[in-house]
Design an enzyme around this catalytic site. Sequence first.
Site, PDB file in Angstrom:
ATOM      1  CE1 TYR A 123      -2.835  -3.256   0.879  1.00 38.06           C
ATOM      2  CE2 TYR A 123      -4.425  -1.478   0.992  1.00 38.06           C
ATOM      3  CZ  TYR A 123      -4.134  -2.824   0.885  1.00 38.06           C
ATOM      4  OH  TYR A 123      -5.154  -3.731   0.777  1.00 38.06           O
ATOM      5  CE  LYS A 172       1.637 -18.142   0.036  1.00 31.29           C
ATOM      6  NZ  LYS A 172       0.768 -19.330   0.160  1.00 31.29           N
ATOM      7  CG  ASP A 205      -2.072 -20.276   1.729  1.00 30.20           C
ATOM      8  OD1 ASP A 205      -1.406 -19.962   2.736  1.00 30.20           O
ATOM      9  OD2 ASP A 205      -1.593 -20.943   0.795  1.00 30.20           O
ATOM     10  CG  ASP A 229      -7.714  -3.918   2.975  1.00 30.90           C
ATOM     11  OD1 ASP A 229      -8.772  -3.743   3.615  1.00 30.90           O
ATOM     12  OD2 ASP A 229      -7.475  -3.319   1.914  1.00 30.90           O
TER      13      ASP A 229
END
Length: 340
Positions: A123, A172, A205, A229
């Site tokens: 972002y 991740k 995930d 988010d």
Amino acid sequence: MHRVTLIPGDGIGPSIADVAVRVIETSGVDISWERVEAGLPAIDKYKDPLPSVALDSIRNTRIALKGPLTTPVGSGFRSVNVALRQEFDLYANVRPALSFEGAPSRYKDINLVIVRENTEEFYAGIEHYIDPARSAAETIGVVTRSGSERILRYAYEYAKKNGRKKVTTVHKANILKYTGGLFLEVSKRVGVEYPEITTDDKIVDNMAMQMVINPHQFDVIVTTNLFGDILSDLASGLVGGLGLAPGANIGYNTAIFEAVHGSAPDIAGKNIANPCAIILAGVMMLRHLGEQDAAHRIERAVAEVIREGKFVTRDLNPTNPVGTKEMGEAIVAKMKQGGA
Ligand code: NAD
């Protein structure tokens, strides 16, 4: 008296912000509102989605309640929401997901908090097409050791202060070995400083699946910007939707409170948006201002109106709903009955 900047926003923003102001004023807390425009209305008025009048007001008050602001998709001006978070270094985005009795949802008794890093990674706006033909594009996500450390420490301190038992770091790091790896490494180092809190980590995930299957296993969730988010919208879905999900953007000396949801153009101007998310953001703001009693009375009135289910918007009662304003009036009436 508290001075608070009010940014009504656009889309459903002005209508829900009006309700939130009315509810907060009913609590009796003495607030002087500085109403300023940002986003689409500011473009009309100042040719600038983030005019200096809005920034100056927040610089002075250091507290804002903000309605949602539209960001054009794929092109157009950059997000004013992100710009505000970066301008005031609002590095911690705190997004609780709390079950309300009577709200239609898959689960009961959810009480989890997402702590999202709010200034770095994808972002930060480091992105471009690689050539004039736009044959490829790059977005660069920078994760810093200091940025990771302050958000992770914030999450653990938040857990400690609020009697929370567990902090789950979401990452991740199996694929994003550098950015994810750094965040996870710092999380492990910070975690050992809080032996009273259970430390856990999950790959994002798997986390998304676990939150849908068994959300009760989570307490405080801390993660990087993009994952935070996405997972906070997911968390709102566990408790009855975006109409019930508030958020706080916290920095060292400034804080901006807002709903998790956006400007909802699909329902704007129809008096059907649920005003509770921004009202509950107002509750978070009052707690931040030390107005615990008023915050508690508003939260209780919201909870009772939702539990009764008679004067609620259509996301909470599709067969016999009332409008945004009417739900706001029911909350005001409930506060008055309760002696607010
Ligand atoms: P959204 O959150 O505006 O809406 C998603 C869905 O939830 C829509 O179906 C909408 O009708 C519903 N919804 C949202 N708020 C609701 C409420 N209070 N009551 C009942 N239903 C509600 O997401 P979007 O449509 O993807 O985004 C619209 C715009 O908002 C985009 O320009 C986006 O960039 C912006 N946005 C702003 C913020 C912010 O201001 N912080 C946050 C998210 C999105």
